[in-house]
Design an enzyme around this catalytic site. Sequence first.
Site, PDB file in Angstrom:
ATOM      1  N   THR A   1      34.607  44.942  48.739  1.00 44.87           N
ATOM      2  CA  THR A   1      34.209  46.167  49.435  1.00 44.87           C
ATOM      3  C   THR A   1      32.766  46.526  49.100  1.00 44.87           C
ATOM      4  O   THR A   1      32.000  46.954  49.964  1.00 44.87           O
ATOM      5  CB  THR A   1      35.176  47.312  49.071  1.00 44.87           C
ATOM      6  OG1 THR A   1      36.458  46.991  49.614  1.00 44.87           O
ATOM      7  CG2 THR A   1      34.721  48.635  49.642  1.00 44.87           C
TER       8      THR A   1
ATOM      9  N   SER B   1      36.903  35.788  46.804  1.00 46.02           N
ATOM     10  CA  SER B   1      36.969  35.871  48.268  1.00 46.02           C
ATOM     11  C   SER B   1      35.573  35.862  48.877  1.00 46.02           C
ATOM     12  O   SER B   1      34.581  35.689  48.191  1.00 46.02           O
ATOM     13  CB  SER B   1      37.706  37.148  48.654  1.00 46.02           C
ATOM     14  OG  SER B   1      36.939  38.257  48.258  1.00 46.02           O
TER      15      SER B   1
ATOM     16  N   LYS C   1      47.797  36.748  47.240  1.00 48.56           N
ATOM     17  CA  LYS C   1      47.676  36.549  45.796  1.00 48.56           C
ATOM     18  C   LYS C   1      49.056  36.449  45.157  1.00 48.56           C
ATOM     19  O   LYS C   1      49.225  35.753  44.161  1.00 48.56           O
ATOM     20  CB  LYS C   1      46.900  37.727  45.197  1.00 48.56           C
ATOM     21  CG  LYS C   1      46.016  37.353  44.045  1.00 48.56           C
ATOM     22  CD  LYS C   1      45.079  38.497  43.740  1.00 48.56           C
ATOM     23  CE  LYS C   1      44.032  38.106  42.716  1.00 48.56           C
ATOM     24  NZ  LYS C   1      43.062  39.193  42.549  1.00 48.56           N
TER      25      LYS C   1
ATOM     26  N   ASP D   1      44.970  35.253  36.314  1.00 49.60           N
ATOM     27  CA  ASP D   1      45.019  36.695  36.436  1.00 49.60           C
ATOM     28  C   ASP D   1      46.408  37.101  35.966  1.00 49.60           C
ATOM     29  O   ASP D   1      47.250  37.461  36.762  1.00 49.60           O
ATOM     30  CB  ASP D   1      44.780  37.074  37.905  1.00 49.60           C
ATOM     31  CG  ASP D   1      44.271  38.493  38.039  1.00 49.60           C
ATOM     32  OD1 ASP D   1      44.208  39.201  37.030  1.00 49.60           O
ATOM     33  OD2 ASP D   1      43.952  38.903  39.173  1.00 49.60           O
TER      34      ASP D   1
ATOM     35  N   ARG E   1      32.517  43.616  43.683  1.00 47.53           N
ATOM     36  CA  ARG E   1      31.986  42.607  44.580  1.00 47.53           C
ATOM     37  C   ARG E   1      33.019  41.488  44.659  1.00 47.53           C
ATOM     38  O   ARG E   1      34.006  41.493  43.923  1.00 47.53           O
ATOM     39  CB  ARG E   1      30.668  42.073  44.017  1.00 47.53           C
ATOM     40  CG  ARG E   1      29.586  43.132  43.939  1.00 47.53           C
ATOM     41  CD  ARG E   1      28.263  42.514  43.533  1.00 47.53           C
ATOM     42  NE  ARG E   1      27.293  43.520  43.134  1.00 47.53           N
ATOM     43  CZ  ARG E   1      26.534  44.199  43.976  1.00 47.53           C
ATOM     44  NH1 ARG E   1      26.634  44.020  45.274  1.00 47.53           N
ATOM     45  NH2 ARG E   1      25.674  45.107  43.530  1.00 47.53           N
ATOM     46  N   ALA E   2      32.766  40.526  45.532  1.00 46.25           N
ATOM     47  CA  ALA E   2      33.711  39.416  45.705  1.00 46.25           C
ATOM     48  C   ALA E   2      33.950  38.699  44.389  1.00 46.25           C
ATOM     49  O   ALA E   2      33.005  38.446  43.640  1.00 46.25           O
ATOM     50  CB  ALA E   2      33.171  38.434  46.727  1.00 46.25           C
TER      51      ALA E   2
END
Lengths: 406, 406
Positions: free
Chosen positions: B124, B120, B209, B177, B116-117
């Site tokens: 998808t 963002s 990113k 990240d 899931r987001a």
Amino acid sequence: MNNHQPKSVALISKKLHNQSLSKKEIETIINEIVSGSLSEAEIAYFIMAVKEKSLSLQETAYLTEAMWRSGVTLKWAQKVIADKHSIGGVAGNRTTPIVVAICAAAGLTLPKTSSRAITSAAGTADVMEVLAKVDFPSTTLQTIVKKANACLAWGGALGMAPADDKLIRVGRILDLDPEAQLIASILSKKLAAGSTHVLVDIPFGPEAKVTKQKALRLKKKFLALGKQFKLTMHVVLTPGSEPIGHGIGPILEARDVLAVLQQKDQPKDLEKKSLFLAAELLELTKKAKKGQGKTLAVSLLRSGKALQAFNKILDTQGRKNTKLQPAKHQHTIAAPRSGKIQHINNHDINHLARLLGCPETKSAGLYLYKHTQGKVKKGDPLLTLYATKPEKLKAAMAYYKKQQSK
Amino acid sequence: MNNHQPKSVALISKKLHNQSLSKKEIETIINEIVSGSLSEAEIAYFIMAVKEKSLSLQETAYLTEAMWRSGVTLKWAQKVIADKHSIGGVAGNRTTPIVVAICAAAGLTLPKTSSRAITSAAGTADVMEVLAKVDFPSTTLQTIVKKANACLAWGGALGMAPADDKLIRVGRILDLDPEAQLIASILSKKLAAGSTHVLVDIPFGPEAKVTKQKALRLKKKFLALGKQFKLTMHVVLTPGSEPIGHGIGPILEARDVLAVLQQKDQPKDLEKKSLFLAAELLELTKKAKKGQGKTLAVSLLRSGKALQAFNKILDTQGRKNTKLQPAKHQHTIAAPRSGKIQHINNHDINHLARLLGCPETKSAGLYLYKHTQGKVKKGDPLLTLYATKPEKLKAAMAYYKKQQSK
């Protein structure tokens, strides 16, 4: 891109990108820590940002001030308010009660607040708690100091520099204590306590908290910041590679403190270091002329005036009649051969004491018969371990043997 | 010196002191994260250690393997199991359902799981959830893939690489990240899904990113690690500075995906990128000869076979009859003057969509009429904002105006 994030998150990120933080930005972070808006993970990120990217002297001053202003502050009628602080890490280094007693006997005002153990076997508050009540609201503290010239209290309940407790708790996980945080933590509490004259003791050495190089760097920063905050400061570097005194653990250390004050079978190294620090503080506060602090400190100790001042503090805080008896399960380790002691590992001694139950179990701990360079004959006692439960004694013995076989 | 600390704490500290971690040490950390032994602060320290001190290729391989082995793994009868992954960050970049549909139509097996987001407007899984059920245990997933050649499921409930979710959650706080974590996160999930052939899409650019430089470095590492794990891998770098497709937000993106598959009013950029990725994956898996992937992909899309494959996936997963209508409160922003669009800020578009209610509100989001280099006349619509509540529309409009006036 969470829209409900505390403001600090962007600021921590800014620091992690190596940018400076403004006074207002640092205030925001500290205020959000105090208000509970930051999670433990967010506080951990802040500590890491300070550690990895470091703070400038200016940012450290902002941090100190933000921490100072975020909590309770004490005000005093006297012009000179004295304080001392030892950077932790040295086992048994219980000079504070002795220094405070000597200086109070000299007429100084010392609203001394201390912490409980963080990573060591005992903090000054743990040791004092054996002898008297240490946990007061700030109003009571002021009454105590008015009566006894000084106090020896636990700082935790006072609400001074409240962000600091959270930072210490999260930092402790990894034994992280970034330089800027260390300095701001100490100075903010001194400022909150209303101190005007502060002596800082930095024990250094391979097994102390800091190396000589870091100690010198810290000293420079302490002095520069002290100046900014108009504190009269003095910083001394002392050897910190081996434990000080005989006892390690709350009751065992309280016995050492009393032995020095009562001048009976006192550990010489603890007496010597306490006299040195007291002398420095007496000179810093002009209670003694330059070079004459030592004479004054010695006379206050020898004459029993320091003991008298200490008893007044205990009585005013609320004396406890704890039996100062170490725990009943004990084991003495003897020298396996004759010779001279080359080295006593400070970390291992602290760890042994923790395994024996310190600081929660006041009577747990250990007694050191010898210090570095001491001569021993085969079979002489080296140390006695004390615990309330046989299994703790066993665990400590196993650890001792493991370290010896290394 | 807490005696009840998880083992990882000493290991995280070791990494922070710039020392390498062994396979066993990294396994310990991951296992303690999975078992819940580590606090959020401890996980934050681990992420910071990986970020500040970085991991070697070997350590990254250990991390990948530890994450892969710590959860559910899927096994398949087929020799070739295909997968694709886009590093996130580009608004509207919903190529996955189209690529999977084309490749499933070509006879490939693709057990595609998505997230899931995170930061963002939609992941998808959020988009697919508009059209069908996406939340299955692993046994059901295997049945779906057996029937439909492929699935488009949410990875979260499957228990694959379970340490990853916690790392992502704590890392997200600061939008951290670290490279090694990004790679291990992706590869461990591909390995857990039983994939043999993996296409990785790295959108790069100032607002993606990663920068081009970082994209090239990532590509090299992906290929090296893919080799170690015997994956047949291909990595493509794609432009990632502006949104792709018209719609941003779950329902609006689902409409774009269907428009491409139904070949009706399809956004050309989304179609083009999807065909490119599908062609690469068809060639990588030898479903098409070198240089002929594009022709095959185009014919599968144009002939309706991809749509047919997609419908089979929806039916097998459990089709939903959601009305694909954007939210009722809407506002269209018109061009203030004529000219050519120089720049569309990816970050701002994502942020706008979040303010409008994405991804929780499936019908919220925005519609982009133009892309970079598009010509507009004064008064032409640039974008329409959709929200279920007027105050969200207002907040988004305020943000839009603020960004425009910068």
